[in-house]
Scaffold this motif. Structure first.
Motif, PDB file in Angstrom:
ATOM      1  N   VAL A   1      -1.745 -17.825  -7.116  1.00 32.34           N
ATOM      2  CA  VAL A   1      -3.677 -18.588  -7.074  1.00 32.34           C
ATOM      3  C   VAL A   1      -3.655 -17.932  -5.549  1.00 32.34           C
ATOM      4  N   GLN A   2      -2.551 -18.872  -4.830  1.00 32.69           N
ATOM      5  CA  GLN A   2      -2.385 -19.798  -3.312  1.00 32.69           C
ATOM      6  C   GLN A   2      -1.934 -18.253  -3.327  1.00 32.69           C
ATOM      7  N   LEU A   3      -0.764 -17.365  -2.953  1.00 32.24           N
ATOM      8  CA  LEU A   3      -0.508 -16.119  -2.358  1.00 32.24           C
ATOM      9  C   LEU A   3      -2.261 -14.970  -2.879  1.00 32.24           C
ATOM     10  N   TYR A   4      -2.519 -15.126  -3.620  1.00 30.36           N
ATOM     11  CA  TYR A   4      -4.046 -14.278  -3.878  1.00 30.36           C
ATOM     12  C   TYR A   4      -5.020 -14.380  -2.876  1.00 30.36           C
ATOM     13  N   ARG A   5      -5.211 -15.754  -2.230  1.00 33.63           N
ATOM     14  CA  ARG A   5      -6.054 -16.433  -1.587  1.00 33.63           C
ATOM     15  C   ARG A   5      -6.205 -16.144  -0.309  1.00 33.63           C
ATOM     16  N   LEU A   6      -4.532 -15.702   0.449  1.00 35.97           N
ATOM     17  CA  LEU A   6      -3.994 -15.613   1.295  1.00 35.97           C
ATOM     18  C   LEU A   6      -4.467 -14.051   1.716  1.00 35.97           C
ATOM     19  N   SER A   7      -4.032 -13.853   1.055  1.00 36.50           N
ATOM     20  CA  SER A   7      -3.846 -12.161   0.334  1.00 36.50           C
ATOM     21  C   SER A   7      -5.645 -11.248   1.005  1.00 36.50           C
ATOM     22  N   ALA A   8      -6.615 -12.336   0.590  1.00 42.25           N
ATOM     23  CA  ALA A   8      -8.173 -12.144   0.617  1.00 42.25           C
ATOM     24  C   ALA A   8      -8.672 -12.327   2.318  1.00 42.25           C
ATOM     25  N   LYS A   9      -7.579 -13.507   2.426  1.00 41.80           N
ATOM     26  CA  LYS A   9      -8.502 -13.662   3.950  1.00 41.80           C
ATOM     27  C   LYS A   9      -7.495 -12.782   5.040  1.00 41.80           C
ATOM     28  N   ALA A  10      -6.542 -12.890   4.991  1.00 35.70           N
ATOM     29  CA  ALA A  10      -5.455 -11.700   5.840  1.00 35.70           C
ATOM     30  C   ALA A  10      -5.576 -10.095   5.196  1.00 35.70           C
ATOM     31  N   SER A  11      -6.679  -9.133   5.305  1.00 35.25           N
ATOM     32  CA  SER A  11      -6.582  -8.349   5.011  1.00 35.25           C
ATOM     33  C   SER A  11      -5.675  -6.876   5.655  1.00 35.25           C
ATOM     34  N   ALA A  12      -6.026  -7.361   7.140  1.00 37.96           N
ATOM     35  CA  ALA A  12      -5.258  -6.025   7.982  1.00 37.96           C
ATOM     36  C   ALA A  12      -3.787  -6.990   8.056  1.00 37.96           C
ATOM     37  N   MET A  13      -3.320  -7.878   7.119  1.00 37.46           N
ATOM     38  CA  MET A  13      -1.650  -7.954   6.887  1.00 37.46           C
ATOM     39  C   MET A  13      -1.544  -7.190   6.178  1.00 37.46           C
ATOM     40  N   ASN A  14      -2.320  -7.211   5.140  1.00 31.09           N
ATOM     41  CA  ASN A  14      -2.257  -7.260   3.878  1.00 31.09           C
ATOM     42  C   ASN A  14      -2.003  -5.401   3.383  1.00 31.09           C
ATOM     43  N   ARG A  15      -3.033  -4.900   4.859  1.00 30.68           N
ATOM     44  CA  ARG A  15      -3.026  -3.649   4.702  1.00 30.68           C
ATOM     45  C   ARG A  15      -1.184  -2.835   5.607  1.00 30.68           C
ATOM     46  N   LEU A  16      -0.791  -4.169   6.300  1.00 36.21           N
ATOM     47  CA  LEU A  16       0.054  -3.584   7.592  1.00 36.21           C
ATOM     48  C   LEU A  16       1.502  -3.762   6.354  1.00 36.21           C
ATOM     49  N   MET A  17       1.686  -4.662   5.665  1.00 37.51           N
ATOM     50  CA  MET A  17       2.707  -4.659   4.461  1.00 37.51           C
ATOM     51  C   MET A  17       2.378  -3.808   3.505  1.00 37.51           C
ATOM     52  N   SER A  18       1.496  -3.633   2.817  1.00 40.61           N
ATOM     53  CA  SER A  18       1.082  -2.521   2.125  1.00 40.61           C
ATOM     54  C   SER A  18       1.636  -0.746   2.536  1.00 40.61           C
ATOM     55  N   ASP A  19       1.785  -0.884   3.664  1.00 35.10           N
ATOM     56  CA  ASP A  19       1.775   0.831   4.844  1.00 35.10           C
ATOM     57  C   ASP A  19       3.127   0.800   4.702  1.00 35.10           C
ATOM     58  N   GLU A  20       4.035  -1.023   5.190  1.00 34.47           N
ATOM     59  CA  GLU A  20       5.184  -0.685   5.671  1.00 34.47           C
ATOM     60  C   GLU A  20       6.680  -0.938   4.912  1.00 34.47           C
ATOM     61  N   SER A  21       5.936  -1.137   2.858  1.00 31.68           N
ATOM     62  CA  SER A  21       6.479  -1.095   1.960  1.00 31.68           C
ATOM     63  C   SER A  21       7.154  -0.134   1.443  1.00 31.68           C
ATOM     64  N   THR A  22       6.016   0.890   1.793  1.00 31.65           N
ATOM     65  CA  THR A  22       6.704   2.449   0.858  1.00 31.65           C
ATOM     66  C   THR A  22       7.376   3.200   2.647  1.00 31.65           C
ATOM     67  N   ARG A  23       8.666   2.896   3.206  1.00 31.22           N
ATOM     68  CA  ARG A  23       8.938   3.571   4.072  1.00 31.22           C
ATOM     69  C   ARG A  23      10.370   2.604   4.157  1.00 31.22           C
TER      70      ARG A  23
END
Length: 206
Positions: A83-105
């Motif tokens: 629950v807390q991870l998802y709340r933090l992710s929802a409020k930090a969409s820029a870091m979320n996008r960065l993490m998602s992108d870098e995880s493929t490389r």
């Protein structure tokens, strides 16, 4: 310009464009600084990227650790942290996008993310998951599958453009209740990963 604003704008640039397409010229334009500013202050683009990541992830693990610590048993600990991870992710969409992108490389940047966040996060919840597996409360699966099951939905919380198209009545999604979105998603995920037992439901309902 304050340091926090410099790092926030840098995070937005890396998240929007990706590391390779975020040129020093583009960073200088977005930060409203000279072309040499990044090198002079941080040493290189990659060192600036690392400063951005450190800024974005500040206190994240301590917040997750706190939610784990207040759980009464393994099931509640896993629920709390998701629950807390998802709340933090929802409020930090820029870091979320960065993490998602870098995880493929496969890169030194992914190594840094793994060292700075992914491994500490996984090390903190792995004993709980192992205990739940041993108790037969959740399926036995390889580490990476469990990692994807826990974090994958959180990464999706950065995908506002497709959410706007799927649910145009609620758009723009960026202006919606982010905690509400995160809680709805974590509820769905947890119902599949760790359904409430009758005893759990009784405890929750008082």
């Amino acid at each position: 310009m304050e340091e926090s604003e410099i790092l926030r704008r840098g995070l937005d640039a890396f998240a929007e464009l990706g590391y390779a397409a975020t040129t020093m010229r583009e960073l200088a334009r977005r930060l409203e600084v000279s072309h040499n500013f990044i090198n002079d202050r941080y040493g290189s683009k990659e060192k600036f990227w690392r400063a951005v990541v450190d800024f974005a992830l500040l206190d994240v693990q301590s917040e997750l650790d706190h939610r784990m610590a207040v759980g009464r048993d393994d099931g509640e600990r896993l629920r709390n942290v998701i629950v807390q991870l998802y709340r933090l992710s929802a409020k930090a969409s820029a870091m979320n996008r960065l993490m998602s992108d870098e995880s493929t490389r496969d890169s030194s940047r992914l190594d840094y993310l793994h060292q700075r966040f992914i491994k500490p996060f996984w090390d903190s919840i792995e004993p709980t998951i192992s205990s739940l597996i041993a108790a037969g409360r959740i399926p036995d699966a390889p580490t990476h599958i469990w990692y994807f099951a826990v974090t994958g939905p959180a990464l999706a919380l950065a995908q506002d453009p497709i959410a706007d198209r799927l649910n145009p009545a609620a758009s723009p999604m960026a202006e919606q209740d982010r905690n509400g979105m995160a809680d709805a998603l974590s509820s769905l995920v947890l119902q599949g990963l760790l359904p409430l037992s009758r005893g759990d439901a009784t405890d929750r309902n008082g």
